[in-house]
Design a protein around this motif. Structure first.
Motif, PDB file in Angstrom:
ATOM      1  N   GLU B  89      67.286  15.343  68.005  1.00 36.06           N
ATOM      2  CA  GLU B  89      68.198  14.639  67.058  1.00 36.06           C
ATOM      3  C   GLU B  89      67.509  13.774  65.845  1.00 36.06           C
ATOM      4  O   GLU B  89      67.723  14.157  64.851  1.00 36.06           O
ATOM      5  N   THR B  90      66.391  13.443  66.438  1.00 34.69           N
ATOM      6  CA  THR B  90      65.334  12.453  65.591  1.00 34.69           C
ATOM      7  C   THR B  90      64.900  13.520  64.625  1.00 34.69           C
ATOM      8  O   THR B  90      64.870  13.322  63.164  1.00 34.69           O
ATOM      9  N   LEU B  91      64.595  14.916  64.915  1.00 34.86           N
ATOM     10  CA  LEU B  91      63.964  15.926  64.104  1.00 34.86           C
ATOM     11  C   LEU B  91      65.230  16.415  63.189  1.00 34.86           C
ATOM     12  O   LEU B  91      64.747  16.428  61.780  1.00 34.86           O
ATOM     13  N   TYR B  92      66.198  16.421  63.756  1.00 31.21           N
ATOM     14  CA  TYR B  92      67.241  17.110  62.533  1.00 31.21           C
ATOM     15  C   TYR B  92      67.584  16.058  61.745  1.00 31.21           C
ATOM     16  O   TYR B  92      67.827  16.360  60.546  1.00 31.21           O
ATOM     17  N   ILE B  93      67.763  14.653  61.907  1.00 31.52           N
ATOM     18  CA  ILE B  93      67.688  13.781  61.056  1.00 31.52           C
ATOM     19  C   ILE B  93      66.835  13.911  59.732  1.00 31.52           C
ATOM     20  O   ILE B  93      67.140  13.712  58.827  1.00 31.52           O
ATOM     21  N   PHE B 158      74.772  10.721  61.742  1.00 27.75           N
ATOM     22  CA  PHE B 158      75.046  10.678  60.096  1.00 27.75           C
ATOM     23  C   PHE B 158      74.589   9.386  59.626  1.00 27.75           C
ATOM     24  O   PHE B 158      73.670   9.845  58.501  1.00 27.75           O
ATOM     25  N   ALA B 159      74.655   8.353  59.861  1.00 21.54           N
ATOM     26  CA  ALA B 159      74.084   7.147  59.372  1.00 21.54           C
ATOM     27  C   ALA B 159      72.692   7.453  59.016  1.00 21.54           C
ATOM     28  O   ALA B 159      71.889   6.975  58.191  1.00 21.54           O
ATOM     29  N   GLY B 160      71.966   7.814  59.893  1.00 22.71           N
ATOM     30  CA  GLY B 160      70.461   8.006  60.053  1.00 22.71           C
ATOM     31  C   GLY B 160      70.158   9.143  59.077  1.00 22.71           C
ATOM     32  O   GLY B 160      69.257   9.012  58.166  1.00 22.71           O
ATOM     33  N   VAL B 161      70.940  10.038  59.154  1.00 23.11           N
ATOM     34  CA  VAL B 161      70.548  11.206  57.959  1.00 23.11           C
ATOM     35  C   VAL B 161      70.621  10.572  56.305  1.00 23.11           C
ATOM     36  O   VAL B 161      69.843  10.758  55.646  1.00 23.11           O
ATOM     37  N   VAL B 235      69.005   0.677  65.369  1.00 18.70           N
ATOM     38  CA  VAL B 235      69.850  -0.063  64.817  1.00 18.70           C
ATOM     39  C   VAL B 235      71.333   0.844  64.839  1.00 18.70           C
ATOM     40  O   VAL B 235      72.255   0.668  64.196  1.00 18.70           O
ATOM     41  N   GLY B 236      71.211   1.925  65.828  1.00 12.75           N
ATOM     42  CA  GLY B 236      72.635   2.647  65.762  1.00 12.75           C
ATOM     43  C   GLY B 236      72.511   3.580  65.086  1.00 12.75           C
ATOM     44  O   GLY B 236      73.828   4.402  64.879  1.00 12.75           O
ATOM     45  N   ALA B 237      71.633   4.327  64.215  1.00  4.85           N
ATOM     46  CA  ALA B 237      71.697   5.408  63.258  1.00  4.85           C
ATOM     47  C   ALA B 237      71.081   6.821  64.057  1.00  4.85           C
ATOM     48  O   ALA B 237      70.599   7.567  63.324  1.00  4.85           O
ATOM     49  N   GLY B 238      71.296   6.777  65.379  1.00  3.54           N
ATOM     50  CA  GLY B 238      70.921   8.057  65.960  1.00  3.54           C
ATOM     51  C   GLY B 238      69.371   8.282  66.229  1.00  3.54           C
ATOM     52  O   GLY B 238      68.624   7.485  65.840  1.00  3.54           O
ATOM     53  N   GLY B 239      69.238   9.281  67.105  1.00  5.35           N
ATOM     54  CA  GLY B 239      67.823   9.555  67.441  1.00  5.35           C
ATOM     55  C   GLY B 239      67.107   8.721  68.536  1.00  5.35           C
ATOM     56  O   GLY B 239      68.142   8.118  69.228  1.00  5.35           O
TER      57      GLY B 239
END
Lengths: 260, 282
Positions: B89-93, B158-161, B235-239
């Protein structure tokens, strides 16, 4: 027009009137230069470094903005033009450079095609592609410069002489009336220089392209031109037949500069 | 082109005068070097005082270090599925954020290139506006952009992206602008002389020159973004960031070790291959 100038106003293709260029640093590169060049002439421009040869050529196609004076091409005042009008006028004047100025990473044929850019219209100008008609012209000029076999290699893989021939093909593809050659052979060895100048002469004779060529090498300047102009400190100090360049004229052009 | 002949009538300086001038310049240079060194030493000493720097504390708290690093001797593989899922997921972001950021940065970077823009007042105004906005975006770290986007659209990748995208626009447009500024001006002049309009000059003379540098810069930004994405979850932004905090909070050092091993493998693989590609294309 001084005593050295020749009255050609009636049939001149390039007319330079009182052209002066003062660079921001205060250097006066051109000092009220007046000059007429007739259609079909091959003019060599000689003179020491910094005498204004390059600036003169660049003011003619307005790569450099003159400070004052006028340049007329076929009766049209280039110095007053802006935008599309100036770009259309530039199509009539091709230019080649000491450092060739090819897009080094692009192939040879793509470089020659850029000579057609001034003829593209409308939405076409946004795309990197060219119509069949432009492509045919580019290939024809490449063949004319006898370097078509290099068409698909990157420009920076060619030797200096080959690169200058590609630059000449780009200029020819532009279908110009005038060729401004700014020290075209100064980066080349003597044998290659002669090859390049032969092509220049061929374009002058066969296509009737008027050539203005700045050149360091005095012997070559005399051999190829039917008229030699010499500059010194931004002024024309000799204008005449190549054969009439004698020792007196020579010392007037190249006499000691600096602390005297 | 810069013709430099002027009629100098100044007296030619004598050799003695030239030598005296040379000696004077050397003295000035030495004084300046001494002053710069002294100022630098003063700054380092000041920061040393202000940051409570204490080398002894590293020794006296060595056992804490031992506990954390001890996890590496027996990493907990039971958590591997969730770690790998969140690593991906981190990589996708990072991939999506870098891509969208690059797409937005391409047009902006031309406005941020000094050599193209600073030729008339309108261009100069656009240049400074773009450069200023990009500097502001870059001055805020990706993690803070993450907080902002989580507030705006809620928790999740999505927030991370969007956080990575925002920071990438600032970073990539700066790098692109500098690549454009480094272009060889000769072909630009040559194409201008053919009667080409400014857009044609950019398409045919600037873009072919900067393309490999642009790709290299995108890869470099991707590396940076992979690094900053690993912490975005904090901070809740994925990964990965969320479980990273969790493992630390619960003193789960074997699980933390497992997570760090996966992160190290991922980032070093990406850094290495990206650097190899960049070397090849330039």
């Amino acid at each position: 027009m001084g005593p050295l100038g020749r009255a050609r106003a009636g049939r001149s293709l390039v007319r330079v009137e009182g052209l002066t260029k003062v660079f921001p640093g205060g250097t006066r590169a051109l000092d009220s230069v007046t000059l007429d060049v007739a259609k079909g002439e091959f003019v060599s421009i000689i003179g020491p470094s910094g005498s204004g040869k390059s600036t003169l050529l660049r003011c003619i196609n307005r790569l450099v903005e003159p400070t004052s004076g006028r340049v007329m091409i076929g009766g049209q005042d280039i110095t007053a033009m802006r935008g599309a009008e100036l770009r259309h006028a530039r199509r009539r004047m091709a230019m080649v450079f000491q450092q060739f100025n090819l897009v080094r990473r692009s192939t040879v044929i793509r470089n020659v095609l850029t000579g057609r850019l001034g003829y593209q219209e409308g939405w076409r100008t946004l795309l990197p592609s060219f119509s069949k008609e432009h492509q045919d012209l580019a290939w024809k000029s490449l063949e004319r410069l006898e370097i078509a076999e290099k068409a698909n290699v990157r420009a920076d893989t060619l030797s200096g002489g080959q690169q200058q021939r590609v630059a000449l093909a780009r200029a020819l593809a532009q279908d110009p009336e005038i060729l401004l050659a700014d020290e075209p052979v100064a980066s080349l060895d003597p044998e290659t220089a002669v090859v390049v100048l032969d092509y220049l002469r061929d374009m002058n004779r066969r296509d009737g392209i008027t050539v203005l060529c700045s050149i360091h090498h005095l012997e070559l300047a005399k051999r190829y031109a039917n008229r030699v102009i010499a500059m010194r400190l931004g002024k024309i100090v000799y204008d005449g037949e190549p054969g009439a360049l004698d020792d007196a004229a020579y010392s007037r052009i190249y006499g000691r500069l600096g602390y005297d | 082109m810069a013709d430099s002949d002027t009629t100098k009538t100044a007296r030619r300086p004598t050799l003695d005068e030239l030598m005296a001038e040379s000696a004077r310049m050397t003295r000035v240079q030495r004084t300046r070097n001494f002053l710069v060194t002294a100022i630098f030493i003063a700054i380092v000493y000041y920061t040393y005082r202000k940051t409570e720097f204490d080398a002894g504390a590293i020794i006296s708290h060595a056992e804490n270090m031992g506990r954390v690093l001890g996890g590496f001797s027996h990493p907990d593989t039971t958590q591997l599925p969730i770690i790998i899922k969140l690593t991906l997921e981190t990589l996708y972001i990072a991939i999506l954020g870098t891509t969208i950021g690059a797409v937005i940065a391409v047009p902006l970077s031309f406005f941020g290139a000094r050599n193209l823009m600073r030729r008339n007042p309108v261009g100069t105004a656009a240049y400074f506006t773009v450069r200023f906005l990009m500097a502001v975006i870059r001055s805020i770290p990706t993690l803070f952009w993450g907080i902002l986007w989580v507030i705006v659209i809620g928790i999740g990748p999505f927030a991370g992206v969007l956080a990575v995208t925002t920071f990438s626009v600032g970073l990539i447009s700066k790098l692109f602008s500098e690549a454009i500024e480094a272009t060889d001006w000769g072909p630009v002049e040559a194409l201008t002389a053919t009667g080409a309009n400014p857009i044609q000059v950019v398409v045919h003379a600037v873009i072919p020159q900067v393309m490999p540098y642009m790709i290299a810069n995108i890869l470099y930004s991707f590396e940076v973004n992979v690094h900053s994405s690993t912490i975005l979850g904090a901070v809740g932004a994925g990964g990965l960031g969320l479980i990273l905090l969790e493992y630390i909070g619960l003193f789960e050092y074997p699980q933390l070790a497992m997570l760090l091993i996966v992160v190290i493998i991922m980032t070093s693989t990406i850094d290495y291959s990206s650097a190899a590609i960049r070397r090849r294309i330039i």
